[in-house]
Enzyme design. Structure first.
Site, PDB file in Angstrom:
ATOM      1  N   LYS A  32      61.488   6.037  60.826  1.00 48.10           N
ATOM      2  CA  LYS A  32      62.776   5.857  60.157  1.00 48.10           C
ATOM      3  C   LYS A  32      62.721   6.304  58.691  1.00 48.10           C
ATOM      4  O   LYS A  32      63.609   7.012  58.209  1.00 48.10           O
ATOM      5  CB  LYS A  32      63.170   4.381  60.253  1.00 48.10           C
ATOM      6  CG  LYS A  32      64.561   4.068  59.772  1.00 48.10           C
ATOM      7  CD  LYS A  32      64.893   2.617  60.131  1.00 48.10           C
ATOM      8  CE  LYS A  32      63.724   1.725  59.736  1.00 48.10           C
ATOM      9  NZ  LYS A  32      63.746   0.402  60.301  1.00 48.10           N
TER      10      LYS A  32
ATOM     11  N   THR B  16      60.560   8.406  57.360  1.00 47.25           N
ATOM     12  CA  THR B  16      60.338   9.848  57.340  1.00 47.25           C
ATOM     13  C   THR B  16      61.659  10.592  57.502  1.00 47.25           C
ATOM     14  O   THR B  16      61.935  11.572  56.797  1.00 47.25           O
ATOM     15  CB  THR B  16      59.349  10.239  58.459  1.00 47.25           C
ATOM     16  OG1 THR B  16      58.180   9.433  58.313  1.00 47.25           O
ATOM     17  CG2 THR B  16      58.965  11.704  58.387  1.00 47.25           C
TER      18      THR B  16
ATOM     19  N   ARG C 282      62.754   0.611  50.740  1.00 54.25           N
ATOM     20  CA  ARG C 282      62.012  -0.629  50.491  1.00 54.25           C
ATOM     21  C   ARG C 282      60.633  -0.333  49.903  1.00 54.25           C
ATOM     22  O   ARG C 282      60.042   0.718  50.149  1.00 54.25           O
ATOM     23  CB  ARG C 282      61.828  -1.403  51.798  1.00 54.25           C
ATOM     24  CG  ARG C 282      63.109  -2.049  52.282  1.00 54.25           C
ATOM     25  CD  ARG C 282      62.957  -2.526  53.705  1.00 54.25           C
ATOM     26  NE  ARG C 282      62.720  -1.385  54.581  1.00 54.25           N
ATOM     27  CZ  ARG C 282      62.131  -1.455  55.763  1.00 54.25           C
ATOM     28  NH1 ARG C 282      61.680  -2.594  56.216  1.00 54.25           N
ATOM     29  NH2 ARG C 282      61.974  -0.377  56.505  1.00 54.25           N
TER      30      ARG C 282
ATOM     31  N   LYS D 254      46.132   1.733  59.972  1.00 58.09           N
ATOM     32  CA  LYS D 254      46.521   3.000  59.365  1.00 58.09           C
ATOM     33  C   LYS D 254      48.036   3.159  59.504  1.00 58.09           C
ATOM     34  O   LYS D 254      48.631   2.783  60.490  1.00 58.09           O
ATOM     35  CB  LYS D 254      45.817   4.128  60.123  1.00 58.09           C
ATOM     36  CG  LYS D 254      45.166   5.175  59.259  1.00 58.09           C
ATOM     37  CD  LYS D 254      44.320   6.098  60.129  1.00 58.09           C
ATOM     38  CE  LYS D 254      44.420   7.531  59.663  1.00 58.09           C
ATOM     39  NZ  LYS D 254      43.586   7.829  58.502  1.00 58.09           N
TER      40      LYS D 254
ATOM     41  N   ALA E  76      62.033  -7.996  57.658  1.00 58.01           N
ATOM     42  CA  ALA E  76      63.290  -7.822  58.387  1.00 58.01           C
ATOM     43  C   ALA E  76      63.426  -8.827  59.523  1.00 58.01           C
ATOM     44  O   ALA E  76      64.442  -8.844  60.203  1.00 58.01           O
ATOM     45  CB  ALA E  76      63.410  -6.408  58.918  1.00 58.01           C
TER      46      ALA E  76
ATOM     47  N   PHE F 108      63.075  -2.530  60.730  1.00 56.96           N
ATOM     48  CA  PHE F 108      62.998  -2.669  62.186  1.00 56.96           C
ATOM     49  C   PHE F 108      64.180  -1.978  62.879  1.00 56.96           C
ATOM     50  O   PHE F 108      64.700  -0.992  62.369  1.00 56.96           O
ATOM     51  CB  PHE F 108      62.886  -4.146  62.595  1.00 56.96           C
ATOM     52  CG  PHE F 108      61.590  -4.784  62.159  1.00 56.96           C
ATOM     53  CD1 PHE F 108      60.367  -4.105  62.238  1.00 56.96           C
ATOM     54  CD2 PHE F 108      61.566  -6.076  61.655  1.00 56.96           C
ATOM     55  CE1 PHE F 108      59.182  -4.710  61.837  1.00 56.96           C
ATOM     56  CE2 PHE F 108      60.370  -6.685  61.252  1.00 56.96           C
ATOM     57  CZ  PHE F 108      59.195  -5.991  61.348  1.00 56.96           C
TER      58      PHE F 108
ATOM     59  N   PHE G 276      58.826  15.308  67.847  1.00 57.92           N
ATOM     60  CA  PHE G 276      57.360  15.392  67.943  1.00 57.92           C
ATOM     61  C   PHE G 276      57.008  16.685  68.675  1.00 57.92           C
ATOM     62  O   PHE G 276      57.793  17.186  69.466  1.00 57.92           O
ATOM     63  CB  PHE G 276      56.809  14.187  68.717  1.00 57.92           C
ATOM     64  CG  PHE G 276      56.664  12.946  67.878  1.00 57.92           C
ATOM     65  CD1 PHE G 276      57.792  12.296  67.377  1.00 57.92           C
ATOM     66  CD2 PHE G 276      55.422  12.413  67.570  1.00 57.92           C
ATOM     67  CE1 PHE G 276      57.679  11.152  66.603  1.00 57.92           C
ATOM     68  CE2 PHE G 276      55.296  11.267  66.799  1.00 57.92           C
ATOM     69  CZ  PHE G 276      56.426  10.632  66.313  1.00 57.92           C
TER      70      PHE G 276
ATOM     71  N   TRP H 251      58.968  15.934  59.770  1.00 57.90           N
ATOM     72  CA  TRP H 251      57.532  15.792  59.498  1.00 57.90           C
ATOM     73  C   TRP H 251      56.943  17.167  59.171  1.00 57.90           C
ATOM     74  O   TRP H 251      56.281  17.337  58.156  1.00 57.90           O
ATOM     75  CB  TRP H 251      56.816  15.165  60.707  1.00 57.90           C
ATOM     76  CG  TRP H 251      55.469  14.591  60.361  1.00 57.90           C
ATOM     77  CD1 TRP H 251      55.196  13.288  60.080  1.00 57.90           C
ATOM     78  CD2 TRP H 251      54.226  15.297  60.253  1.00 57.90           C
ATOM     79  NE1 TRP H 251      53.864  13.138  59.786  1.00 57.90           N
ATOM     80  CE2 TRP H 251      53.240  14.356  59.879  1.00 57.90           C
ATOM     81  CE3 TRP H 251      53.842  16.634  60.414  1.00 57.90           C
ATOM     82  CZ2 TRP H 251      51.905  14.688  59.680  1.00 57.90           C
ATOM     83  CZ3 TRP H 251      52.510  16.975  60.207  1.00 57.90           C
ATOM     84  CH2 TRP H 251      51.556  16.011  59.845  1.00 57.90           C
TER      85      TRP H 251
END
Lengths: 557, 557
Positions: free
Chosen positions: B73, B75, B96, B107, B275, B303, B383, B411
């Site tokens: 979200k 990104t 945030r 990670k 959240a 979320f 993706f 991305w």
């Protein structure tokens, strides 16, 4: 006017952009990482470059044992720095960072007072550039990683009862001194006893303050012993494989902070380990940087000369690689009269007998500092209630010991109030005489402790509790006996009895325990009861504080 | 390349001084308080000035329920902001602040990924400008003041068993979930049970995020109920007389932080309440400022849309005084296939049936968002394993609901990957249609809860535990029933069962407890088991982290 009112009035009208202050000592904006307009950290490349520079002269400011009457060591250090710069001596000051915890408890800042203050004082006394918070986070992250290791199978066989790594907060919170954690069932950790200390009492603060660069910081962190296994083997941070993560959290905290006095003297404020449980000096990196940037670097050590200065000489200077060229001891007529038996409420009344009687405390500290081989001067931090007769008597008593003393009104006049002291100090820096350390670190642990007790404190002997004897065995078995000694002792007396004022002699020191601090690289010798987490008073100072809709703070000091 | 490698390469070569970024939105160096060269806070006078400006258009970015497959979200929000600015739309992003605790565990950063990141990402993910640390300090200082009040005579008659104010750390530390404090004798506090939460779960974070200025912050702090007396009367921060001290600790944390994306889009990162237990949006002040500085302000909520977006609409916008002009829902082919029953390890294999089955989750969130009256778009965060057939099927399924969906490779391509989405969004902003809130806050508490459960979650009914019924009585007695509802629910499902993927219906929600948060100004309704202090995994990410001698971080993400 209160300290905060004087500071705020001057901050508004007089404070220079920190880039301008930096310019006066040859630093460019590229050397700085700004935190607002009045604070900056020095960058890694700059610190590296400065580490190569020929150091200036080093002056240590210390004091008599603290009393409720007040001594004002930081105020004198700041005023003296300003006085040296009125004489164009290019002085740079290096001070400890204040802890936030006590600020909420008792009125009283750690940034000097009156017209001898470092600014912006509200920022410095609150979050500053976040160094304390980074330390708190690093200490507690390590603790969480230790407890997680227990929870996830305990591959290192750590004995939960023998974990010596405490959690910390930069808050005075007595209810966290003794806690039970990990209760609430199988998914919420392994139950064990745990203590919270105040952040400045953590070994990690000492580690930060004794590291000259990131490489050394990582080496020290990896050596920290966090506890012992069930078969009594030490467990280190390196064993947990988290040295890099903990060092990463301190990446910015390692860089010294540059601010200014009200008179624009460049001041590095960085690191502030407790002077009882740890060595009580600002960071080696800040002092080294002050030495590189100034012709004279002025720095201080915590509490009285028996604690802070002794540790400065025997723990900090071997790491710094530079010994002091002169020592200034701060005393007040009030505090010496208190030492001489005059009650706190009567200290504004002239009392030459009490002064004479209390002078024993200053005399002992003068002799102790002279032992290190360099010139000693006395700064009498002047109060309005001091009478001329008292000041004259005190100056004469010092002169009888061959020591120059100067009444200095730095609170009321800033640097102008300390010009005679500054002139005498400049002359003293070039006097001949070699620095001599107090003890040989390669001597047995008990010998080193006895040397400190007899030569510095004036005691006769030392006795060891069973726990301390067991600790000595562990130390011997692990080959840790070559480390210097960091005495944890009451600051209020030369002895281990806080009520024994003046200069007690013939006493026996009582050692309760010895804690090896392998990251800091010293053995903490616990005498009497040393509190590592303070409490708040019945009416905390927090109840007087406020911030206006425009963000202006009041009631801080 | 990893996210940190992409970020570091670009930070070295491309990152602009933050003063230059500020210039693009009409801010001068006087408006900024710099934290290094790439971060700044906005000053109080600047914030005051901007509060008067006419706001731009507001876009809320939300998502389907989170899955282990990843949604991205942040990104998408960042890439979409960059895309809008490639179209010269003057977009400003408001996000945030990440919590440090989870960084040490798993990670995965909170600053976007690939070529859609905000920088300097290491700083933002670690200590940033110290906001989290200030909050931690403020929460724990208040806790220390409460325990000190007990210790010093308990004049307010506080029942130690009914103190609801928890301590916090910004660390994942499960062993602090349930503790016993104040043990160790009469001088070390009053023994009682106490919990530590992660900082972002504290009410004070929500309070900070819902205050538009210091005046409001102080009013909210004074209203916080920290527990109850022995005769069940609420005790507030105002009763303790420490509102000013707590607000003072947040003086700087209240100011939004300005950073930039890799493409130099101005980004305000400020505040990050959980959240689930709180409302999950960045600060009102940051969003308000983004609206004042940009023609389009892009912001996100935590979320899935059932938690973050619902609270954005019904808790945040009434305070903000501005409702969204459009909503973007982020979904991935992978996550929808996971929702449709395809196992995590097989998500790289084409599976149109699973996608169709899992689409139910997205469909429900689309319908929920459409209920608020403004246009809804879908961003498919692309993706490399997504097949064209899958993308086409998903776009068509959305079109069947009258919703435009766009495959966006943010991305790999940054803003360039989201241009069609950006163009459609710009067109949508001017579509007619009034914003409609979900419920009337003046309705009874149970009615408001039932509305959320039936209309947003798709449930049938709500049952209340005895504890929740008692809480409702307390709420009624104190006149707190007019407050909005903040549901504390698992983020993984539209229901209160984390394993019920897709779009479950007909279920009964189980309310365990209701916690009145008088400072934040909402009632937290606890369903299922909501964890307010995460733990660390068996092999924490901390074990991969390092920092070089020159201060360069590795292994962070």
């Amino acid at each position: 006017m209160s300290d905060i009112e004087i500071a705020q009035a001057n901050e508004r009208t007089e404070m220079l952009p920190i880039t301008k202050v930096a310019e006066t000592i040859g630093l460019t904006p590229d050397d700085l990482e700004l935190y607002g307009k009045a604070k900056a950290k020095l960058s890694y490349p700059t610190l590296k470059r400065l580490a190569e520079k020929k150091p200036g002269k080093l002056v240590l400011v210390t004091s008599i044992n603290p009393t409720p009457a007040g001594e004002g060591k930081s105020t004198v250090t700041i005023g003296l720095g300003d006085a040296l710069n009125l004489r164009h001596q290019n002085a740079v000051i290096a001070l400890r960072e204040p802890s936030l915890g006590p600020v909420m408890g008792m009125k009283g800042g750690a940034t000097g007072g009156g017209y001898s203050q470092v600014v912006p004082m509200e920022d410095i006394n609150l979050h500053f550039t976040g160094d304390m918070h980074a330390l708190t986070t690093a200490v507690d992250t390590l603790a969480a990683l230790i407890d997680n290791h227990l929870q996830q199978g305990n591959a290192l066989n750590i004995d939960p009862r023998r974990i010596t790594w405490n959690r910390v907060l930069d808050i005075n919170d007595r209810s966290l001194r003794h806690t039970v954690i990990g209760v609430g069932g199988a998914t919420s950790g392994v139950p064990r006893e745990n203590s919270f200390d105040i952040t400045v009492a953590s070994e990690l603060m000492a580690v930060l303050c004794l590291s000259k660069n990131m490489h050394e910081l990582k080496a020290r962190i990896s050596n920290i012993v966090i506890g012992f296994t069930y078969d009594r083997k030490p467990v280190t941070v390196a064993d947990l494989e988290v040295t890099g993560a903990i060092a990463m959290l301190l990446k910015d905290a390692l860089k010294p902070n540059l601010v200014q006095t009200l008179a624009h003297t460049p001041t590095l404020i960085h690191g502030g380990p407790f002077a009882n449980i740890a060595h009580g000096c600002n960071s080696v990196l800040a002092t080294q940087t002050a030495l590189a940037l100034g012709n004279i670097a002025l720095t201080e050590a915590g509490f009285g000369a028996d604690l802070g200065a002794e540790k400065f000489m025997d723990i900090k200077t071997p790491v710094l690689g530079k010994t002091p060229d002169a020592v200034v001891i701060v005393a007040t007529v009030r505090a010496l009269k208190y030492n001489g038996g005059q009650p706190l409420k009567e200290l504004t009344t002239e009392n030459l007998d009490a002064l004479k009687n209390g002078f024993k405390n200053l005399k002992k500290h003068i002799e102790n500092m002279q032992r290190y081989g360099r010139p000693v001067l006395v700064a009498i931090n002047q109060f309005v209630s001091d009478t001329q007769a008292e000041l004259d008597a005190l100056i004469k008593a010092c002169a009888d010991l061959g020591v120059q003393a100067f009444a200095s009104d730095v609170w009321g006049q800033g640097g102008k109030g300390a010009l005679p002291l500054a002139d005498a100090l400049v002359a003293a820096l070039d006097q001949p005489g070699e620095f001599k350390p107090l003890y040989d670190v390669n001597k047995p642990v008990k010998d080193k402790i006895l040397t400190i007790v007899q030569k510095i404190y004036g005691g006769a002997d030392v006795v060891y509790d069973h726990k301390a004897e067991l600790a000595l065995k562990t130390i011997a078995q692990n080959g840790w006996d070559h480390l210097p000694i960091c005495m944890a002792k009451t600051q209020y007396s030369l002895s281990d009895d806080p009520k024994a004022l003046g200069a007690p002699t013939g006493f026996t020191m009582h050692v309760r325990d010895i804690q090896p601090k392998l990251g800091a690289g010293f053995l903490v010798v616990l005498t009497g009861s040393v509190l590592t987490m303070p409490g708040l008073p019945k009416r905390p100072a927090a109840m007087n504080m406020d911030v206006s809709d425009d963000g202006v703070i009041s009631g801080l000091f």
